[in-house]
Design a protein around this motif. Structure first.
Motif, PDB file in Angstrom:
ATOM      1  N   GLU A 854      61.823  39.103  55.480  1.00  0.00           N
ATOM      2  CA  GLU A 854      62.250  37.774  55.078  1.00  0.00           C
ATOM      3  C   GLU A 854      61.192  36.731  55.379  1.00  0.00           C
ATOM      4  OE1 GLU A 854      65.027  36.763  53.437  1.00  0.00           O
ATOM      5  OE2 GLU A 854      65.331  38.909  53.128  1.00  0.00           O
ATOM      6  N   TRP A 855      60.321  37.009  56.342  1.00  0.00           N
ATOM      7  CA  TRP A 855      59.383  35.976  56.782  1.00  0.00           C
ATOM      8  C   TRP A 855      57.937  36.210  56.345  1.00  0.00           C
ATOM      9  CZ3 TRP A 855      55.467  37.513  60.116  1.00  0.00           C
ATOM     10  CH2 TRP A 855      55.613  38.784  60.670  1.00  0.00           C
ATOM     11  N   ILE A 856      57.643  37.321  55.651  1.00  0.00           N
ATOM     12  CA  ILE A 856      56.260  37.571  55.266  1.00  0.00           C
ATOM     13  C   ILE A 856      56.192  38.239  53.890  1.00  0.00           C
ATOM     14  CG2 ILE A 856      56.239  39.758  56.554  1.00  0.00           C
ATOM     15  CD1 ILE A 856      53.229  39.268  57.017  1.00  0.00           C
ATOM     16  N   THR A 857      55.307  37.699  53.061  1.00  0.00           N
ATOM     17  CA  THR A 857      55.075  38.239  51.721  1.00  0.00           C
ATOM     18  C   THR A 857      53.573  38.363  51.494  1.00  0.00           C
ATOM     19  OG1 THR A 857      57.083  37.203  50.845  1.00  0.00           O
ATOM     20  CG2 THR A 857      55.412  37.862  49.244  1.00  0.00           C
ATOM     21  N   ALA A 858      53.148  39.493  50.957  1.00  0.00           N
ATOM     22  CA  ALA A 858      51.748  39.699  50.601  1.00  0.00           C
ATOM     23  C   ALA A 858      51.587  39.528  49.097  1.00  0.00           C
ATOM     24  CB  ALA A 858      51.300  41.093  51.019  1.00  0.00           C
ATOM     25  N   LYS A 859      50.434  39.029  48.685  1.00  0.00           N
ATOM     26  CA  LYS A 859      50.198  38.796  47.260  1.00  0.00           C
ATOM     27  C   LYS A 859      48.751  39.135  46.912  1.00  0.00           C
ATOM     28  CE  LYS A 859      49.323  33.931  48.297  1.00  0.00           C
ATOM     29  NZ  LYS A 859      49.734  32.526  48.069  1.00  0.00           N
ATOM     30  N   ALA A 860      48.557  39.580  45.679  1.00  0.00           N
ATOM     31  CA  ALA A 860      47.218  39.865  45.159  1.00  0.00           C
ATOM     32  C   ALA A 860      47.160  39.393  43.716  1.00  0.00           C
ATOM     33  CB  ALA A 860      46.909  41.354  45.247  1.00  0.00           C
ATOM     34  N   THR A 861      46.028  38.825  43.341  1.00  0.00           N
ATOM     35  CA  THR A 861      45.885  38.226  42.006  1.00  0.00           C
ATOM     36  C   THR A 861      44.529  38.579  41.417  1.00  0.00           C
ATOM     37  OG1 THR A 861      47.271  36.348  42.660  1.00  0.00           O
ATOM     38  CG2 THR A 861      45.925  36.074  40.694  1.00  0.00           C
ATOM     39  N   ALA A 862      44.526  38.822  40.132  1.00  0.00           N
ATOM     40  CA  ALA A 862      43.280  38.950  39.370  1.00  0.00           C
ATOM     41  C   ALA A 862      43.306  37.898  38.271  1.00  0.00           C
ATOM     42  CB  ALA A 862      43.144  40.340  38.778  1.00  0.00           C
ATOM     43  N   ASN A 863      42.497  36.864  38.436  1.00  0.00           N
ATOM     44  CA  ASN A 863      42.360  35.847  37.396  1.00  0.00           C
ATOM     45  C   ASN A 863      41.289  36.279  36.409  1.00  0.00           C
ATOM     46  OD1 ASN A 863      43.217  33.996  39.963  1.00  0.00           O
ATOM     47  ND2 ASN A 863      44.003  33.172  38.054  1.00  0.00           N
ATOM     48  N   ASN A 864      41.585  36.112  35.125  1.00  0.00           N
ATOM     49  CA  ASN A 864      40.678  36.574  34.075  1.00  0.00           C
ATOM     50  C   ASN A 864      40.405  38.064  34.269  1.00  0.00           C
ATOM     51  OD1 ASN A 864      38.914  36.782  31.937  1.00  0.00           O
ATOM     52  ND2 ASN A 864      37.445  35.283  32.720  1.00  0.00           N
ATOM     53  N   LEU A 865      41.491  38.809  34.264  1.00  0.00           N
ATOM     54  CA  LEU A 865      41.463  40.243  34.569  1.00  0.00           C
ATOM     55  C   LEU A 865      40.465  41.014  33.720  1.00  0.00           C
ATOM     56  CD1 LEU A 865      42.866  42.665  36.037  1.00  0.00           C
ATOM     57  CD2 LEU A 865      44.478  42.719  34.112  1.00  0.00           C
ATOM     58  N   LEU A 866      40.322  40.643  32.467  1.00  0.00           N
ATOM     59  CA  LEU A 866      39.464  41.390  31.545  1.00  0.00           C
ATOM     60  C   LEU A 866      38.045  40.841  31.471  1.00  0.00           C
ATOM     61  CD1 LEU A 866      42.091  41.924  28.682  1.00  0.00           C
ATOM     62  CD2 LEU A 866      41.566  43.403  30.646  1.00  0.00           C
ATOM     63  N   ASN A 867      37.711  39.928  32.384  1.00  0.00           N
ATOM     64  CA  ASN A 867      36.341  39.417  32.500  1.00  0.00           C
ATOM     65  C   ASN A 867      35.839  38.809  31.183  1.00  0.00           C
ATOM     66  OD1 ASN A 867      34.251  38.997  34.379  1.00  0.00           O
ATOM     67  ND2 ASN A 867      33.049  40.658  33.490  1.00  0.00           N
ATOM     68  N   VAL A 868      36.637  37.908  30.637  1.00  0.00           N
ATOM     69  CA  VAL A 868      36.316  37.287  29.348  1.00  0.00           C
ATOM     70  C   VAL A 868      35.397  36.083  29.565  1.00  0.00           C
ATOM     71  CG1 VAL A 868      37.292  36.086  27.349  1.00  0.00           C
ATOM     72  CG2 VAL A 868      38.478  38.064  28.328  1.00  0.00           C
ATOM     73  N   TYR A 869      34.383  35.969  28.724  1.00  0.00           N
ATOM     74  CA  TYR A 869      33.460  34.840  28.752  1.00  0.00           C
ATOM     75  C   TYR A 869      33.462  34.145  27.390  1.00  0.00           C
ATOM     76  CZ  TYR A 869      31.319  36.019  33.240  1.00  0.00           C
ATOM     77  OH  TYR A 869      31.095  36.244  34.573  1.00  0.00           O
ATOM     78  N   PRO A 870      33.054  32.882  27.336  1.00  0.00           N
ATOM     79  CA  PRO A 870      32.928  32.217  26.033  1.00  0.00           C
ATOM     80  C   PRO A 870      31.805  32.841  25.221  1.00  0.00           C
ATOM     81  CG  PRO A 870      32.727  30.639  27.873  1.00  0.00           C
ATOM     82  CD  PRO A 870      32.651  32.009  28.449  1.00  0.00           C
ATOM     83  N   ASP A 871      31.790  32.537  23.932  1.00  0.00           N
ATOM     84  CA  ASP A 871      30.643  32.917  23.109  1.00  0.00           C
ATOM     85  C   ASP A 871      29.375  32.299  23.685  1.00  0.00           C
ATOM     86  OD1 ASP A 871      32.382  34.188  21.437  1.00  0.00           O
ATOM     87  OD2 ASP A 871      32.287  32.707  19.824  1.00  0.00           O
ATOM     88  N   GLU A 872      28.256  32.987  23.487  1.00  0.00           N
ATOM     89  CA  GLU A 872      26.985  32.437  23.948  1.00  0.00           C
ATOM     90  C   GLU A 872      26.449  31.425  22.932  1.00  0.00           C
ATOM     91  OE1 GLU A 872      24.167  35.340  25.210  1.00  0.00           O
ATOM     92  OE2 GLU A 872      25.661  36.571  26.234  1.00  0.00           O
ATOM     93  N   ILE A 873      25.593  30.537  23.426  1.00  0.00           N
ATOM     94  CA  ILE A 873      25.029  29.486  22.577  1.00  0.00           C
ATOM     95  C   ILE A 873      24.060  30.098  21.571  1.00  0.00           C
ATOM     96  CG2 ILE A 873      23.547  27.444  22.550  1.00  0.00           C
ATOM     97  CD1 ILE A 873      24.617  26.760  25.323  1.00  0.00           C
TER      98      ILE A 873
END
Length: 911
Positions: A854-873
């Motif tokens: 009840e008093w402790i929660t663990a969390k893990a996150t992957a932001n931009n999981l697929l490693n997406v980048y913008p188009d290059e100039i």
């Protein structure tokens, strides 16, 4: 005289706020809110004592405690994904409250209506209500990014190589620019930042609110009103209003710690926060929050292996030999240098194929505190309240690397004598402080007339340093670290709000007094001497100023429930400014509820306005920037009251700034297909007249035989370009918002919720751009070129969508969120053949949490999981587009940054 009168009124308001009040006894009701179908506790439920503004929130285990005026009383329970429930309380025994799963549209909100709270379903305008739990799912480090990954019509992205803008990040609703979104905290106006975005980023020339300045751990929810609201809240609300509601009285203390890093191994972060509540013996609450955050810089610089920028800039002209300006030997040496840069054979480039660049998110440390306190009295018919926040951020970003062939170091200031000189990369460092404080008193008198009297002070300040640099004009006496000045903005605000309900009619009245101050601080003399420090010449004593203005506003609103289903709402507001006069705005809205609580049809029409900010009126500085021809030089921004700009005889004859005005219409429908599945669709059309813009740089016209009025200003001030603010453009923005939620889908032994949202937005320039006559006579027919036009029409995605899934089973919680950022287009200042459209991309975020106890929660996150980048100039042969290969990804039309995948983990404690 106006200032003295204003301060007298402020003093009266403060005296009224702090009138001593007696403390009376109250009843405390405690209990737990649970899901009727699963018997599991429901966190973050809003509990409101019906007919009052008194409320509380359940903790993460569903427990709550609320102090009410007397027994019997009626409590209203509401939360995202569940039906609103009213419960009559006849005893102070502990309660177990069962509520049924329902739709998001039943959530109670405060913004958008000053008379009384309404649900999102009942509101005649579009409102998003985002709980702290939903904000946290994104695992973004700041509030602006949390909202951007939840509300498609809101945009905010990290900037790079943009001086102080890299530490603020322009953010906006409906792609209308940062200046046109009003931000409130607990319904009170939040101060703007001290910074004007003058670099080549979205929002250039505008001023916004520092959305990073309030600790996320202090926030209970965020209400986003997506409709013009100047008639209710005053200037800046053309695009809408963001109301940040702070936590009040949760029963438990929460502690969060976490850390993260990119999959490239840089951008390391660590953070922590604590939120707790103190309940004094005499009643009320004091909610306290503290947080810290550290972020290392990231680097996504390319490796062009050659320098097209200086290779072209250094190309010698054979005519100079004929004219005697160069010897043949000098010509040959310069030609050899230019060719070695163009083909990459220069020794320094071979050792530094990335040209020494550091491109990415800045390094910074953040420390913040916030508080929110309320003390009911007079049998809960009145409340004295206090809230505020204080934050300090210290950051470091990087300027363009000064290659050894660009800037020399003949006096060994940045390299040791006898060693080979490798050039240097200046750092731009900021010290940002933001603080806000509100004190108020709300009470009832004269037969249930409600009064709310408050005072708010807000301030944002930023000081600059340039380090690892030099001022070549000081020679051997140049320092390598410079204090280059800074800016401050502050406001004092007094508010009086009055409301009364007469049966089916609710009346609101109110007034606001506001004084604003903008201060520019000069840097040390070494920073601005002659050409100034490399990367950012210091602010000069001529730039320094301390300016104020005041305004007073009065408003009235009326809500009439014509029937149980049909609501008509109207509001009007008048504001008088000390510097440019008055403005009247109005709003009319209506809503019709569909039968069987199935939804509603709604529409609104309103006028809104935005006063030009003090910053835009008075800002002046000189910066080292890329010039239109691709070279690097000095650009001056002159303020709107400087004779250089204003004078019609010896200056450029630019009119003084005036208010922007808008005409907004909106209409939509909400519908519940089932108790758990709801959809809302809203259309909007916003016309803005006389938008304040920062012109594109005006330089020399290429004719060396004459000197025109603009060129005379450039010569007199030793600069290559000049920019200034002017009311010059009308725009038309239209779009559609779609929000759909499906809650409580039983999937195996767990529960699945789906949320989907989409925004389509299009902004067009309406008519021609007004050019001041004297500038037009000098031959400058365009003061807002293609690049600047695209900054307000195509620099932000015109299509953005969110599709999120949340699945809870046993002690696990899984969240998968997909955000689509539509295409953006950068337009070349002059040549359409060099334009580039960057394709739309989907960013996927995945987070998993597990509740050990009840008093402790663990969390893990992957932001931009697929490693997406913008188009290059793609430069199409124009070396100025990417500064000779120094940039790989777009920065002027940045959709979502270019950091790649970020992995994070943390622990949440609750006591």
């Amino acid at each position: 005289m106006k200032k003295r009168t204003l301060f007298c009124k402020m003093k009266i308001l403060l005296l009224l706020i702090f009138i001593p009040t007696a403390i009376f006894a109250q009843e405390t009701i405690t209990g737990k809110v649970v899901n009727k179908s699963t018997s599991e506790p429901i966190p973050l439920v809003n509990i409101l004592e019906k007919g009052t503004s008194n409320g509380a929130t359940s903790d993460f285990d569903g427990n709550f405690s609320i102090q009410i005026k007397s027994i019997p009383s009626t409590l209203v329970f509401s939360v995202v994904g569940f039906n609103t429930k009213e419960l009559e309380v006849t005893t102070n025994a502990e309660l177990t409250v069962y509520i049924e799963e329902g739709a998001l549209l039943d959530e109670i909100v405060l913004v958008g209506n000053r008379a009384k709270p309404r649900t999102v379903l009942e509101s005649p305008v579009a409102i998003d209500n985002i709980t702290s739990k939903e904000l946290a799912i994104s695992a973004q480090p700041e509030l602006d990014k949390m909202i951007a990954f939840r509300v498609p019509s809101y945009n905010s992205t990290q900037q790079t190589v943009s001086d102080a803008t890299a530490h603020f990040d322009p953010s906006e609703l409906r792609n209308l620019g940062p200046s046109r979104t009003l931000v409130l905290v607990n319904g009170k106006r939040k101060n703007q930042s001290a910074l004007v975005y003058v670099n080549e980023t979205p929002g250039r020339g505008e001023v916004g609110v520092d959305m990073k300045s309030i600790p996320a751990a202090a926030i209970e929810r965020v209400e986003v009103l997506r409709d013009g609201a100047s008639a209710q809240y005053g200037s800046d609300a053309i695009a809408g209003v963001i109301n940040i509601i702070l936590k009040e009285n949760p029963d438990k203390t929460t502690i969060n710690i976490g850390s993260g890093v990119t999959t490239d191994g840089d951008g390391f972060t660590y953070n922590g926060s604590v939120n707790t509540t103190i309940n004094p013996d005499f009643g009320g609450y004091i909610n306290l929050t503290a947080d810290f955050y550290h972020q290392d810089y990231t680097n996504r610089a390319p490796e062009p292996g050659k320098d097209l920028l200086f290779g072209n800039v250094f190309q010698p002209d054979p005519q100079d030999v004929i004219d005697g300006k160069q010897t043949q030997l000098e010509f040959d040496q310069q030609l050899a240098l230019a060719n070695s840069l163009l083909d990459g054979s220069h020794p320094w480039i071979q050792e530094n194929p990335d040209l020494g660049m550091t491109l990415g998110q800045p390094e910074y440390d953040r420390l913040g505190v916030a508080f929110n306190a309320g003390f009911p009295y007079a049998d809960d018919s009145a409340k004295f309240y206090l809230f505020g926040s204080l934050q300090k951020r210290e950051g470091k970003s990087f300027a363009l690397y000064r290659a050894p062939y660009w800037v020399s170091d003949p006096f060994n200031l940045l390299h040791a004598s006898g060693t080979e000189y490798q050039g240097f990369q200046p750092t731009f460092e900021t010290d940002i402080r933001d603080n806000t404080f509100t004190a108020g008193n709300s009470w009832e008198m004269f037969n249930e007339w409600k009064f709310d009297l408050s005072y708010t002070f807000g301030r944002n300040a930023v000081d600059y340093e340039v380090n690892n640099s030099l001022n070549p004009d000081l020679g051997a006496n140049s320092p390598t670290s410079f204090k280059v000045g800074g800016y401050k903005f502050s406001n004092h605000i007094g508010n009086l709000d009055i409301s009364k309900t007469f049966g089916d009619v609710s009346l609101t009245l109110g007034s606001e007094i506001r004084q604003e101050r903008f201060v520019t601080l000069a840097g040390e003399s070494a920073s601005y001497f002659e050409g100034g420090a490399q990367s950012f010449p210091g602010l000069t004593p001529e730039n320094a100023l301390n300016e104020t203005r005041s305004n007073i506003g009065a408003y009235a609103g009326l809500d009439w429930d014509v029937s149980e289903a049909f609501l008509i709402s109207g509001a009007g507001r008048y504001e008088e400014y000390s510097d440019f006069g008055g403005n009247v705005s109005w709003k009319v809205a209506a809503r019709y509820l569909l039968g069987d609580d199935k939804g509603a049809i709604r529409a609104s029409v309103n006028t809104a306005f935005r006063a030009p900010s003090l910053h835009q009126i008075y800002l002046s500085n000189i910066q080292t920037l890329q010039l239109e021809d691709g070279s690097i030089g000095q650009q001056g921004t002159f303020n709107n009251v400087d004779p250089v700009i204003l004078d019609r005889v010896n200056g450029l004859g630019v009119p003084q700034l005036d208010a922007e005005e808008s005409f907004n219409i909106a209409g939509g429908i909400t519908y519940k297909f089932t108790p758990n599945f709801s959809v809302a669709v809203d259309y909007y059309n916003i016309k803005v007249d006389d938008r304040v813009l920062l012109t594109n740089p005006l330089g020399f016209d290429g004719d060396n035989t004459t000197v025109n009025a603009v060129e005379q200003v450039l010569i007199d001030n030793s600069i290559q370009n000049i920019t200034f603010f002017v009311n010059a453009v009308d725009t038309k923005t239209q779009g559609v918002d779609l929000v759909a939620n499906y809650r409580g889908i039983q999937l195996g032994k767990g529960s699945l919720s789906v949320n989907a949202a989409m925004n389509w937005n299009e902004t067009d320039i309406d008519g021609t751009i007004t050019v001041p006559q004297k500038i037009l006579d000098a031959g400058y027919t365009n003061i807002f070129n293609r690049e600047e036009k695209s900054r307000i029409t195509t620099a932000r995605p015109n299509l953005k969508g969110v599709l999120g899934f949340s699945y809870e089973i046993s002690k696990f919680n899984f969240n998968l969120n997909n955000t689509y950022f539509g295409e953006v287009t950068w337009q070349h200042p002059n040549n359409p053949g060099f334009d580039q459209t960057f394709a739309g991309k989907v960013l996927t975020d995945l987070s998993v949490s597990y509740k050990f106890a009840e008093w402790i929660t663990a969390k893990a996150t992957a932001n931009n999981l697929l490693n997406v980048y913008p188009d290059e100039i793609e430069t199409f042969g124009d070396f100025g587009t990417d500064l000779g290969g120094r940039f790989r990804y777009p920065w002027e039309v940045n959709q979502f940054g270019f950091t790649g995948t970020i992995l994070q983990a943390g622990l949440d404690f609750s006591f």
